[in-house]
Design a protein around this motif. Sequence first.
Motif, mmCIF file in Angstrom:
data_model
loop_
_atom_site.group_PDB
_atom_site.id
_atom_site.type_symbol
_atom_site.label_atom_id
_atom_site.label_comp_id
_atom_site.label_asym_id
_atom_site.label_seq_id
_atom_site.Cartn_x
_atom_site.Cartn_y
_atom_site.Cartn_z
ATOM 1 N N ASP A 11 0.854 -1.181 0.000
ATOM 2 C CA ASP A 11 0.000 0.000 0.000
ATOM 3 C C ASP A 11 0.893 1.235 0.000
ATOM 4 N N GLN A 12 0.738 2.083 -1.027
ATOM 5 C CA GLN A 12 1.546 3.289 -1.136
ATOM 6 C C GLN A 12 0.640 4.517 -1.212
ATOM 7 N N THR A 13 1.105 5.613 -0.601
ATOM 8 C CA THR A 13 0.381 6.872 -0.653
ATOM 9 C C THR A 13 1.341 7.957 -1.141
ATOM 10 N N PHE A 14 0.846 8.794 -2.031
ATOM 11 C CA PHE A 14 1.664 9.869 -2.588
ATOM 12 C C PHE A 14 0.969 11.206 -2.373
ATOM 13 N N THR A 15 1.777 12.261 -2.256
ATOM 14 C CA THR A 15 1.248 13.620 -2.268
ATOM 15 C C THR A 15 1.844 14.326 -3.478
ATOM 16 N N PHE A 16 1.086 15.242 -4.016
ATOM 17 C CA PHE A 16 1.522 15.987 -5.192
ATOM 18 C C PHE A 16 1.551 17.469 -4.854
#
Length: 134
Positions: A11-16
Amino acid sequence: YKRFKLTYTLDQTFTFSDNGSVIKRTKTTKEHELSALTMIGKDSKSWKIKGTVGVNEIKARNNGFLDTWSVSLGKEFDFYSATLKYEQEWNSTYSTYDWTWSINFALLTFPDKGVNVGTKSEGGTVSPEITAGM
């Protein structure tokens, strides 16, 4: 009547962020979870033994520990199940593991919507915990 299930989840989470002309992507979490489930006996009458290990790759760089782990033992009856579970989760605020003991009762039709009764230790404070997944 003996079954074994091995599960791996990433499970990966990214912010932009946007600084006008370039959009920058930053990885905020990368969690790995590995679980093993053994079921012994007939359906709706079986025993279940499950172990789970989780690592947050970003947190692990700082402390080198498992982020979370748990072990549970359950028994299925005709239409419901009862499970005893112990879980530890890393608390970076207190640099220690928080733990939870719980007993879960659930209908076999809706196993995720059961009632949990137990105790939880968070930051050295022990408290009762009752949850329902309705």
